[in-house]
Structure formats: C-alpha cells, structure tokens
Motif scaffolding. Structure first.
Motif, PDB file in Angstrom:
ATOM      1  N   MET A   1       0.858  -1.207   0.000  1.00 25.60           N
ATOM      2  CA  MET A   1       0.000   0.000   0.000  1.00 25.60           C
ATOM      3  C   MET A   1       0.890   1.251   0.000  1.00 25.60           C
ATOM      4  O   MET A   1       1.855   1.323   0.753  1.00 25.60           O
ATOM      5  CB  MET A   1      -0.883   0.010   1.251  1.00 25.60           C
ATOM      6  CG  MET A   1      -1.844   1.167   1.305  1.00 25.60           C
ATOM      7  SD  MET A   1      -2.605   1.280   2.922  1.00 25.60           S
ATOM      8  CE  MET A   1      -3.942   0.148   2.732  1.00 25.60           C
ATOM      9  N   SER A   2       0.561   2.233  -0.811  1.00 16.11           N
ATOM     10  CA  SER A   2       1.385   3.442  -0.851  1.00 16.11           C
ATOM     11  C   SER A   2       1.031   4.328   0.347  1.00 16.11           C
ATOM     12  O   SER A   2      -0.045   4.219   0.922  1.00 16.11           O
ATOM     13  CB  SER A   2       1.125   4.211  -2.147  1.00 16.11           C
ATOM     14  OG  SER A   2      -0.175   4.740  -2.106  1.00 16.11           O
TER      15      SER A   2
ATOM     16  N   VAL B   1     -11.937  -4.208  19.580  1.00 13.44           N
ATOM     17  CA  VAL B   1     -12.175  -5.632  19.311  1.00 13.44           C
ATOM     18  C   VAL B   1     -10.890  -6.427  19.531  1.00 13.44           C
ATOM     19  O   VAL B   1     -10.907  -7.511  20.147  1.00 13.44           O
ATOM     20  CB  VAL B   1     -12.720  -5.840  17.872  1.00 13.44           C
ATOM     21  CG1 VAL B   1     -12.740  -7.315  17.506  1.00 13.44           C
ATOM     22  CG2 VAL B   1     -14.122  -5.259  17.758  1.00 13.44           C
TER      23      VAL B   1
ATOM     24  N   GLN C   1     -10.251  -6.702  23.221  1.00 16.27           N
ATOM     25  CA  GLN C   1     -11.202  -7.653  23.839  1.00 16.27           C
ATOM     26  C   GLN C   1     -10.819  -9.096  23.488  1.00 16.27           C
ATOM     27  O   GLN C   1     -10.826  -9.979  24.345  1.00 16.27           O
ATOM     28  CB  GLN C   1     -12.629  -7.362  23.345  1.00 16.27           C
ATOM     29  CG  GLN C   1     -13.204  -6.074  23.904  1.00 16.27           C
ATOM     30  CD  GLN C   1     -14.575  -5.743  23.319  1.00 16.27           C
ATOM     31  OE1 GLN C   1     -14.949  -6.223  22.253  1.00 16.27           O
ATOM     32  NE2 GLN C   1     -15.319  -4.887  23.994  1.00 16.27           N
ATOM     33  N   GLN C   2     -10.481  -9.315  22.220  1.00 17.98           N
ATOM     34  CA  GLN C   2     -10.110 -10.675  21.796  1.00 17.98           C
ATOM     35  C   GLN C   2      -8.873 -11.155  22.555  1.00 17.98           C
ATOM     36  O   GLN C   2      -8.819 -12.304  23.003  1.00 17.98           O
ATOM     37  CB  GLN C   2      -9.827 -10.730  20.285  1.00 17.98           C
ATOM     38  CG  GLN C   2     -11.068 -10.861  19.415  1.00 17.98           C
ATOM     39  CD  GLN C   2     -11.697 -12.264  19.458  1.00 17.98           C
ATOM     40  OE1 GLN C   2     -11.423 -13.055  20.345  1.00 17.98           O
ATOM     41  NE2 GLN C   2     -12.572 -12.553  18.513  1.00 17.98           N
TER      42      GLN C   2
ATOM     43  N   MET D   1      -9.878 -12.084  25.966  1.00 21.29           N
ATOM     44  CA  MET D   1     -10.728 -13.284  25.989  1.00 21.29           C
ATOM     45  C   MET D   1      -9.927 -14.560  25.758  1.00 21.29           C
ATOM     46  O   MET D   1     -10.338 -15.634  26.175  1.00 21.29           O
ATOM     47  CB  MET D   1     -11.851 -13.150  24.963  1.00 21.29           C
ATOM     48  CG  MET D   1     -12.888 -12.118  25.386  1.00 21.29           C
ATOM     49  SD  MET D   1     -14.422 -12.195  24.451  1.00 21.29           S
ATOM     50  CE  MET D   1     -13.919 -11.573  22.897  1.00 21.29           C
ATOM     51  N   GLU D   2      -8.804 -14.412  25.062  1.00 25.10           N
ATOM     52  CA  GLU D   2      -7.970 -15.586  24.807  1.00 25.10           C
ATOM     53  C   GLU D   2      -7.388 -16.170  26.088  1.00 25.10           C
ATOM     54  O   GLU D   2      -7.011 -17.325  26.132  1.00 25.10           O
ATOM     55  CB  GLU D   2      -6.795 -15.198  23.906  1.00 25.10           C
ATOM     56  CG  GLU D   2      -7.119 -15.393  22.451  1.00 25.10           C
ATOM     57  CD  GLU D   2      -5.948 -15.044  21.592  1.00 25.10           C
ATOM     58  OE1 GLU D   2      -4.817 -14.968  22.100  1.00 25.10           O
ATOM     59  OE2 GLU D   2      -6.157 -14.838  20.396  1.00 25.10           O
ATOM     60  N   ARG D   3      -7.288 -15.336  27.105  1.00 27.46           N
ATOM     61  CA  ARG D   3      -6.661 -15.814  28.350  1.00 27.46           C
ATOM     62  C   ARG D   3      -7.657 -16.544  29.241  1.00 27.46           C
ATOM     63  O   ARG D   3      -7.367 -16.825  30.391  1.00 27.46           O
ATOM     64  CB  ARG D   3      -6.041 -14.632  29.099  1.00 27.46           C
ATOM     65  CG  ARG D   3      -4.864 -14.083  28.346  1.00 27.46           C
ATOM     66  CD  ARG D   3      -4.239 -12.896  29.047  1.00 27.46           C
ATOM     67  NE  ARG D   3      -3.624 -12.051  28.061  1.00 27.46           N
ATOM     68  CZ  ARG D   3      -3.984 -10.808  27.784  1.00 27.46           C
ATOM     69  NH1 ARG D   3      -4.986 -10.262  28.442  1.00 27.46           N
ATOM     70  NH2 ARG D   3      -3.365 -10.119  26.861  1.00 27.46           N
ATOM     71  N   GLY D   4      -8.841 -16.784  28.719  1.00 30.81           N
ATOM     72  CA  GLY D   4      -9.829 -17.546  29.481  1.00 30.81           C
ATOM     73  C   GLY D   4     -10.670 -16.650  30.360  1.00 30.81           C
ATOM     74  O   GLY D   4     -10.384 -15.454  30.504  1.00 30.81           O
TER      75      GLY D   4
ATOM     76  N   LYS E   1     -23.535  -3.328  27.935  1.00 30.22           N
ATOM     77  CA  LYS E   1     -23.265  -4.748  27.693  1.00 30.22           C
ATOM     78  C   LYS E   1     -21.890  -5.119  28.247  1.00 30.22           C
ATOM     79  O   LYS E   1     -21.664  -6.229  28.690  1.00 30.22           O
ATOM     80  CB  LYS E   1     -23.294  -5.038  26.192  1.00 30.22           C
ATOM     81  CG  LYS E   1     -24.664  -4.873  25.573  1.00 30.22           C
ATOM     82  CD  LYS E   1     -24.613  -5.101  24.079  1.00 30.22           C
ATOM     83  CE  LYS E   1     -25.995  -4.950  23.476  1.00 30.22           C
ATOM     84  NZ  LYS E   1     -25.966  -5.066  22.024  1.00 30.22           N
ATOM     85  N   VAL E   2     -20.985  -4.148  28.178  1.00 29.68           N
ATOM     86  CA  VAL E   2     -19.606  -4.413  28.606  1.00 29.68           C
ATOM     87  C   VAL E   2     -19.264  -3.512  29.797  1.00 29.68           C
ATOM     88  O   VAL E   2     -19.558  -2.319  29.780  1.00 29.68           O
ATOM     89  CB  VAL E   2     -18.621  -4.143  27.442  1.00 29.68           C
ATOM     90  CG1 VAL E   2     -17.184  -4.395  27.876  1.00 29.68           C
ATOM     91  CG2 VAL E   2     -18.968  -5.014  26.244  1.00 29.68           C
TER      92      VAL E   2
ATOM     93  N   THR F   1     -20.648  -8.722  29.872  1.00 37.27           N
ATOM     94  CA  THR F   1     -19.251  -9.126  29.743  1.00 37.27           C
ATOM     95  C   THR F   1     -18.418  -8.167  30.578  1.00 37.27           C
ATOM     96  O   THR F   1     -18.483  -6.950  30.363  1.00 37.27           O
ATOM     97  CB  THR F   1     -18.813  -9.092  28.273  1.00 37.27           C
ATOM     98  OG1 THR F   1     -19.740  -9.871  27.512  1.00 37.27           O
ATOM     99  CG2 THR F   1     -17.422  -9.657  28.106  1.00 37.27           C
TER     100      THR F   1
END
Lengths: 911, 111
Positions: free
Chosen positions: B1-2, B19, B22-23, B26-29, B76-77, B103
């Motif tokens: 990409m220029s 996101v 958050q991901q 969330m990966e850490r359980g 929600k969060v 969450t």
C-alpha cells in the motif's frame, strides 16, 4: 358512531420499548373476556352497542400488542428441541421412554412474549437452552407467562448447581433487556418479600459514595474503618489480612434483615460523624420500611426469582399464603398489611392490594428450592405451600444433560443437543449446519457486546470434534458423578467404593455442573507447564539474581492445545481428589474410566492407535485442520509474508495483499492439496524470488537420495547451491497443507535393498524389521523417523549442508523436527501445524526432545523408542558403541548421515 | 500500500482496537459468572486503556457503580479498573442477584 352516557373509552397503553408493562387485561384477545371487561369499565349504564364497540376495539388493540410481543418458536421451520415421554416401538412392543425430539407445530407453536427482536430471542433460547431434561419445565414456564395465564409462578426443586435460578433468569432475559432480580431467601423472614426495612442514604447515595471515595484514597479515619468492619459480613469484604476491601451498600437497600439494618444505621451515623460527613450527605441518613421485592416486581411489571425459598426462616411465610393464592390465580385480589409501619419511627406504606387487573405482562415469579436432603438449613415446606406453588422436581442429570452443558461451557451453545435433533440435516450438509451454529453464536455475542472468543469460533468451525469430545466427556463426568454420590453407590454399580466415598466426601467433591465450569475455567487459559520429572535442566548459577532475558514471546493460539490442557487438568484433578487423599480404589476406577471413555488415547486391544479421535485430539484444533480453504489461505499468507519480511528486510511492504493475494495462495494450496506427494515425492518450498513470488508463491523441490546412487558413483548430480535452505524448508513445514504434504513426501524404501543381508541360500532375508519399517514411514504403529540434508548458513556466513531429523506420529498427525534455530516468525505456525521444533543447540534441547518423544510415543510400549533409535541409525552414522538414547542422538550435531537425503530445488516454479 | 493510500476513518480504527483488545483478553480464558455473564482479566496497558475508553463500556470502580451498570440494559460491557473497591466474590454476588448477561473485563497488573 357515538353513544350517549358512555365513559370515554380506555386506550391500551402502548409503549414500544416496554410492551411488557402492558396490563394483562389489555393483552387478552378473547372476545368474551373483553365484553365483560368493557362492561366493567364503561359501567352498567353503557349501552350494549357501546360495550360491543369498546370490546371490539380492545380485542383489536390487544391483538396488535400481542403481535408485537409474540415470538413463535417450535414451528415447522424453527423446530425447538423438547424432551419428553413417547411410546417407542421395539420388536413389535411399545414402551414409554424419555426421548429428545422437537416441537414443530405451526398451529400451536411455543410462544415467547418478548420485547426483544426475534433474532435475539432465537439466539438466547437456542444458545442458553436449558439442559434436555429441564426443557419440559422451560416449556411450562413459557406457557405460564402467556397473557391469559393466571398462574404467574413457577417453583422448581433440585440439586444445587442444577440450573434452577439460571432458568428463571433466562426466562426473564428472553423477554426483556432488563435484569432479573434474584432475591436470596436463605435464612430470611419471608414477610420481607412484601415489606422490608431499608437504610435510606438520601438522594444520589451521597454518604456511601463519599465513604467509598475515601476508602479508595486511603483517607478514611481508622475509627471509621473499625466501625465499618462491624457491618454484617454479607455486606463487607476484607482481604486475608483483615483490611477493608469493599462495602455492598445496596445490601442495606433490600437484602438485609431488619436487625442488620438497624445496626447498620447506628454504624453509619457514627461514621458520618467521625468523617464530618453528617453536615453534607450524611444528614439524609434514615431508616424506612418500603415495599419488598414481590410488591416492587408486581408494580414494575417485571420478573423476579426467589432463590432457595425452602431455606427461608421456618414459619415466616405464613402471611404469604393469600399472596400465593393470588399469584397462582386462585383469587383475584389480595391485600397485605405492613407490619413494619411506624416501627422505630420509620415511614412507609401501610398496606398493598394486589389486583388481577393491575397485573402487567412482564410480571412473573420463579421460586427455587433445594432438595431437603441438602443440609440442615433446607426445610420441608408447609402442605399449603406445596399445594399452592406445586413445586416441580428436577430430574437427575442424564448423559445428554452433561454433554449439553459441557458444550455450552466450551463454545457458548449446546451443539450436542442441536446436532442430536437435527442430525440428518447436519450430516447431509455439515457446512450449512456449522454456519447456522456460528450465526446463532454471533447473534448471542452481539447481546454480550463482544466478539465470539477465538477459541470458541475455532471449536465451532470444527463442531463435529466438539460433539465427539463432549460425548466422551459427558460419559466420563456421568461416571464420575456416580462414583462420588455416596447415597447411590449401591445402585450405580459402585458398591466397592463404600469405604472411600462417604456423605462428607460427596458434598465436597461430588460432581455437578459447577465442577465442569471450574474445570473448563482452568483449562482454557495457557499456563506455564511443568517439565517432565527426569528432564535435564541447566540452571544459570552465576547470574541467578539478575532478571533473566526472556526469549521472544511466541504467540500461541489457545485452541491448538486446548484438548491437552483440559485432559491434563482432569488427569491432575482425578489424582489430587482421589489417590493423593488415600482413595485408591476411586482413583483406579476413575483412571479406568478416563481410558475407557477415550479422554487421552483410544487404544485398540492389540495396542494400536484407533482411527477414532480422543477428547484431547478432538479439542486440539487449529485453523490448519479447517475444511475452509480460504481460512487456511489466510493463515498461510500470514506465515508466508511474515517469513519473507523476516528473511528479507528489504521488503518494507506492510500490506500482505501487495505481496501475495489470498486468491493466489488459495489456488496454490488447492493444487498442492490435490497432489499425492507420498507417491510423486515432490516437495514444495517458499519461493523467495521477488519477481515471481506474487504469481508463484511455491517452488518445487525433490529429494536426492545417495542410497539410490550406484555404489561406484562418487559425485552428486547437484551442487551446494541447488540445496534448499534450512529456513525455506522449515517455512514450508509451517504452511498449512504444504507442510503436511511435504511430511508425506519424505519417506522411501531405498535403504531396504542395502540393509537386507542375503540368506544362506543366497536369497534375501525377509524378516519383519520394525525399525526399518519406521525408517520407511510404513510402521503399523504409525511412527516414523528420517533425516534430510538442507543448506545452512552459520553465524560466520559459511554455507554447509546440515541434518534435519524428523520423527513423525502419522496416526496423530504430530511431528518432532530437530534442527538449527528457527526463524522466530515460524514458531507459532509450527505449533498450529502440530510440529514441535527443537533447536539442537538451544538451552535444554535434549530435555525438550525427550519430552516431545514421550508425547509422540505416549501410550505405546517402551520398545518403540528403541525401534525409533534403530530406525535413526539406518540413515545416520552412529558408532556401534554409542548407546545413547534417541533424544541424545537427535541433538548430537557430530553425527553424520550414512546415506544423505538432500532436499534439492527443481528448476521450475511449482504454483 | 502506498503512503498516499486512504487512511481508515478514526472510528473504525478505534473499533478495531477495541475488538483486538477484547479478543486478546478473551484468549486468556474467563471466569463463568452466575446467569451467563463472564469475567475476563485484561492486563494493564494498551488493552485495558482501549477497553475502558470505549464509549460502549461502563466503568465500575465501586460496588454501587457495578450494580448500577449491571442493571442498565444499555450496558453490555463493564470495565473494572485495577484499583476498584471489589473482590471477585463481590462481583460474583452482584451477578448472582442481577440475572443478566454482561461481559466484564477486570484490569490486572501485568504478569
């Protein structure tokens, strides 16, 4: 037409956001009912015509609101799983059995009356679905919430952790975005459900907020802290050293007992004075009696859960009997008096009248209770309460229930139950079924406000693995639950455990759904792993007190070894909860169950590895196993581009798409995937030529085997420059599809003619040789090892050919590769590909190889390692007196090859 | 990409960062909380800052603010900062008495 002498027609209140606040009388579409009600509201003087007109208007208005609230489930195209008794025919005889089927009735579907959009209702009812054996109660709960239902209660009795209050909460959540209040009845006077004594902190909770602020800043007076610690333990948290951590102020606004409120009032008065807050917010402090939760829920038209109702204070629910009669539809009005009114100068309402016509659609009360066997605090209810609330007892969980809950914990939805009822369609079109699951899960994630966790997404893509693994886990947990249920040892075939499992052990270590939750919580995160006990570890004595320099952190996809982590954890739990505490028989039985249900390995009677996958294998999933070629191509491109950038710092392009398109890589992977490399012996390596790699990401390679050269041939047909570089070969192994195909292409039978010694009669002996089979990659045990020569440039820039050893477990698609240092960008991809790489010069290399070999040969007899060592010696020049173990041989860089197998570039670009 | 290529809009960048944070967390359980809520630990740093600054996230540093966030249907969060006045048992208790799916991200010191 207008009529004289009629009162103005009432309008049904329609609030699009809170349709559940609509009074039930405004939701009933029955014409007869509305005629009667119209007469009531218009008065006796109203004409018949006016009454009919008003009734018709009310019916139409009710239909309109009901249409907005009604969310049908269990129709022919939206079938909903249901558990129940059915006559099942076997050999001409019919028997009544409990079966899992569906409700799919367009004329009489299940109906949820909800303010939520349909997609949210569907996501919640399918993803958070109660376990199969509770589905009839769930269905019954929906029926009782219909507008024309006069019974607005449901009481469930069951074991702790069975999901009773969860189901009450779920019913409320499906209907509204509002939270459902759960009132803990344990030890409380049930009169407090109607009127309760509370602390009034004044507008805006000024006093508690001021105290919280000072507590956070550490500026509260010591005396205040001491006073606050006197508040009831239910409202105060302290750390292990007794330091005040938090105060649950809302506890005094609806959960505390009257005597606790009175005591807290005194404490708060003192603290506000000590802190000098009595001139600010503190002077608003007071005590009041107010409506309790039952009345509040009724007024607000909302759901509530009365948890552990049969743990409430004995005899305290006498005043509630008429209220239960009202709530179950026996009577239409009921007035209750406030016994707290004017007590200790408190203010508050003097009474409340429940009227059927005031009831709103959202009002409902779920009561839960524990079985009376559950401890001394659980009491048997009065006969009148049983008669009025008609408690429903939850059945003991079945295997299908365990599996359902395990799936919900692992992936956020009950894949097993959904597969079970839609099996034919799922088997016929697994991709579409998988996409449907993912759509529902993503819809639920939208309600949760976050994306679907990557682990769950990967597992859902491999939903068949989840179904298989959860089935085995369910059997195991069911067996475990049976073995730890002291009460039923005789009937569950565990009589031999009577001496080891008593009531106390059952209470402490018995298996219920909460235990699964704990186990999965432990297994999901990646944690440091203990080294095998015999590992040789080199400690740095000299610099021990200095902070160590850590190697570059390797990212690890949590799904790659999720199965291993879970089974390791269960293994450990089984040991710690049994053998370690002297329960030998229980340990033996549980270990056998682990084996029988295939948690770790599925070994056939003859010791061979079964083709069926174990729980560990099923749950160790990676994108490399994905049936979706686009996903694989995305993963391949990440590896490909990161590797190129690391090897060639001149590449500054940050956009992977400018280096290679997904489409081009997908075509290349598809073409490689279709090759039978075990036969063609063709290998594919990364093409690093800038000019051509965009069109041809892979270059072709082959193996030049010195074993195939005539005995008198001394020169090879290639030069050093023709040999594939170590890094390029490694990168090829790290690519999805390509790596697997390359590992399939490196086996040969070229040694056999040289190894076989002629028999006395001159013919070649043909005795079975497991080691030779392993060297050729055709052992029945699935184990194989060989060595390849690739080009390596050392730190001094000198190029030479070096050995790369490969040990493969073909049954489990796992490999060990021992070579030089790996380009760091490939490390993660190796894990995804199921390959353990060990740098032979790295720290503790031998221990790492030993651990990897143990893993590859797990469950096999010790002799396989000897066979592998012998197989290694077919290709490598190991002195006869060298009796080192295979791990030591694999990391020994002094060992040369007897007959080299060189990975050599072909002249053409592959694809 | 220029380098002259179009930059993605700031909103999209922020959303993507949220996101990603958050991901990662969330990966850490997680800890499964009552009624289907989940609690994820997020390490102090860019991830915790990104999540806490997201306009869709409610920040709760006391039990009063946590309960109010749990009861607000629009939240929600929920983000719980490192110095918050609450223990894990407090969080569990509040989720038990407010049956709703939220969450929660709890900031923890870097390991």
């Amino acid at each position: 037409m207008t009529t004289k002498n009629t009162k103005p027609a009432t309008k049904a209140p329609v609030n699009d956001n809170h349709l559940l606040k609509t009074k039930i009388v405004d939701l009933i579409t029955d014409e007869k009912f509305q005629l009667g009600y119209a007469r009531k509201i218009l008065g006796e003087d109203a004409t018949e015509a006016a009454v009919k007109t008003e009734a018709a208007r009310r019916v139409e208005a009710a239909r309109q609101i009901a249409a907005q609230l009604e969310k049908p489930l269990g129709t022919s195209t939206r079938p909903y799983p249901m558990w129940g008794s059915q006559r099942v025919e076997y050999n001409g005889q019919t028997n009544l059995e409990q079966v899992l089927s569906v409700i799919a009735d367009d004329s009489n579907p299940m109906k949820v009356y909800s303010e939520r959009p349909y997609k949210e209702v569907v996501a919640l009812t399918y993803c958070d679905m109660p376990v199969p054996s509770m589905l009839p109660l769930f269905f019954d709960g929906l029926e009782r919430r219909k507008p024309d239902s006069t019974n607005r209660t449901q009481m469930m009795i069951g074991d702790p952790g069975a999901g009773k209050s969860f189901m009450g909460g779920l019913q409320g959540r499906i209907r509204s975005k509002q939270s459902v209040e759960v009132f803990d009845c344990g030890g409380k006077n049930m009169n407090e459900l109607l009127f309760e004594m509370v602390l009034d902190f004044g507008a805006g909770d000024a006093l508690p907020k001021a105290i919280d602020k000072r507590l956070q800043a550490g500026s509260l007076q010591a005396l205040s802290i001491a006073k606050l610690k006197q508040l009831p333990s239910e409202a105060v948290s302290t750390d292990s050293e007794g330091n005040l951590q938090s105060i649950d102020w809302n506890y005094f606004k609806g959960n505390a007992k009257p005597e606790q409120v009175e005591a807290a009032f005194q404490v708060m008065k003192d603290v506000s004075q000590i802190e000098g807050l009595d001139h600010a917010g503190g002077n608003a402090l007071g005590m009041n009696s107010q409506y309790g939760p039952l009345i509040k829920w009724f007024i607000e038209g909302r759901e509530g859960v009365l948890d552990e109702y049969n743990k409430s204070k004995e005899g305290s629910d006498n005043a509630l009997q008429t209220v239960w009669q009202f709530l179950n539809g026996e009577i239409n009005t009921c007035t209750v008096e406030n016994p707290l009114k004017n007590k200790d100068l408190t203010n508050g309402p003097s009474s409340f009248t429940f009227r059927r016509e005031d009831m709103q659609a959202g009002f409902f009360v779920t009561l839960t209770g524990n079985k009376t066997e559950d401890g001394l605090t659980t009491r048997s209810l009065n006969k009148s309460v049983y008669s009025r609330l008609s408690p429903q007892t939850l059945p003991d969980p079945t295997e299908a229930d365990w599996q359902h809950r395990i799936c919900q914990m692992m992936v956020g939805m009950p894949v097993s139950t959904l597969y079970s009822v839609f099996k034919d369609q799922a088997d016929a079109n697994p991709k579409e079924f998988g996409e449907w699951l993912m759509t529902l899960r993503r819809e639920k994630a939208a309600i949760e406000g976050v994306p679907v966790p990557e682990l769950q997404e990967t597992l859902l893509e491999n939903w068949k693995n989840v179904v298989n693994a959860s089935e085995k886990l369910a059997k195991f947990y069911n067996a475990w639950a049976g073995m730890t249920d002291a009460e039923n040892l005789m009937t569950s075939g565990n009589t031999d455990l009577i001496e080891e499992v008593d009531e106390e052990y059952s209470k402490k270590e018995g298996i219920d759904f909460r235990k699964i939750k704990q186990h999965l919580e432990e297994a999901i995160p990646i944690r440091p792993k203990m080294q095998p006990v015999e590992s040789e570890i080199q400690i740095d004595f000299k610099n021990f007190t200095k902070q160590p320099a850590l190697a570059e952190k390797e990212y690890e996809n949590p799904s790659v070894a999720f199965g291993t982590r879970l089974v390791d954890f269960l293994d450990r739990m089984v040991y710690e909860k049994t053998e370690a505490v002297g329960k030998h028989k229980l340990y033996e039985k549980l270990s056998t169950a682990m084996n029988n249900f295939g948690l770790r390995d599925i070994v056939l009677q003859d010791g061979a590895h079964s083709g069926q996958k174990s729980v560990e294998e099923d749950l160790n999933v990676t994108v490399y196993d994905s049936p979706d070629l686009t996903k694989k191509s995305e993963a391949a491109r990440k590896v490909f581009c990161e590797y190129l950038r690391q090897m060639d710092p001149e590449i500054l392009e940050k956009d992977d798409d400018k280096i290679i398109t997904i489409d081009r890589l997908r075509k290349a992977l598809k073409a490689v995937g279709e090759k039978n490399t075990a036969e063609t012996k063709e290998l594919f390596v990364v093409n690093r030529d800038h000019e051509t790699l965009g069109n041809f990401p892979l270059a072709s390679a082959r193996i030049e085997d010195a074993a195939t050269y005539p005995a008198d041939k001394t020169d090879a047909d290639f030069t050093l420059a023709d040999i594939v570089s170590y890094e390029d070969f490694m990168a090829s192994l790290a690519l999805p599809t390509v790596g697997a195909k390359n590992l399939g292409a490196i086996w040969d039978a070229n040694i056999r003619p040289l190894a076989e010694t002629p028999a006395a009669d001159g013919s070649k002996a043909n005795e079975p040789d497991e080691a030779l089979d392993m060297a050729e990659g055709r052992s029945q045990q699935g184990l194989a090892t060989t060595t390849l020569r690739v080009l390596f440039k050392d730190a001094q820039g000198e190029e030479r050919d070096i050995s790369v050893h490969v040990v493969l477990n073909q049954s489990r698609d796992k490999a060990l590769v021992v070579g030089e240092k790996l380009p760091s960008k490939l490390a993660q991809a190796f894990k995804e590909a199921g390959i353990t790489h060990v740098d032979r010069h790295g720290v503790n290399a031998k221990a790492k190889v030993e651990a990897a070999l143990n893993e590859l040969t797990r469950g096999m007899p010790d002799s396989v390692k000897d066979h592998l060592a012998d197989a290694f010696k077919y290709r490598n020049d190991v002195d006869q007196n060298n009796h080192q173990k295979l791990a030591a041989l694999l990391v020994d860089d002094k060992i040369d090859m007897l007959l080299g197998k060189y990975v050599v570039k072909n002249k053409r670009l592959a694809m | 990409m220029s380098s002259q290529g179009r930059r993605p809009p700031p909103d999209l960048m922020e959303k993507t960062a949220v996101v990603a944070a958050q991901q990662n967390a969330m990966e850490r359980g997680c800890k499964f909380l009552p009624h289907g809520s989940r609690l994820f630990d997020v390490e102090q740093g860019w991830e915790s800052i990104t999540i806490s600054r997201d306009k869709n996230t409610a920040v709760a540093d006391t039990l009063l603010t946590l309960e109010s966030a749990l009861r607000d249907p629009d939240n929600k969060v929920i983000f719980i900062p490192a110095g918050a006045l609450m223990t894990y048992q407090d969080i569990e208790k509040l989720c038990q008495r407010n049956a709703i799916v939220k969450t929660l991200f709890r900031e923890v010191k870097k390991s």
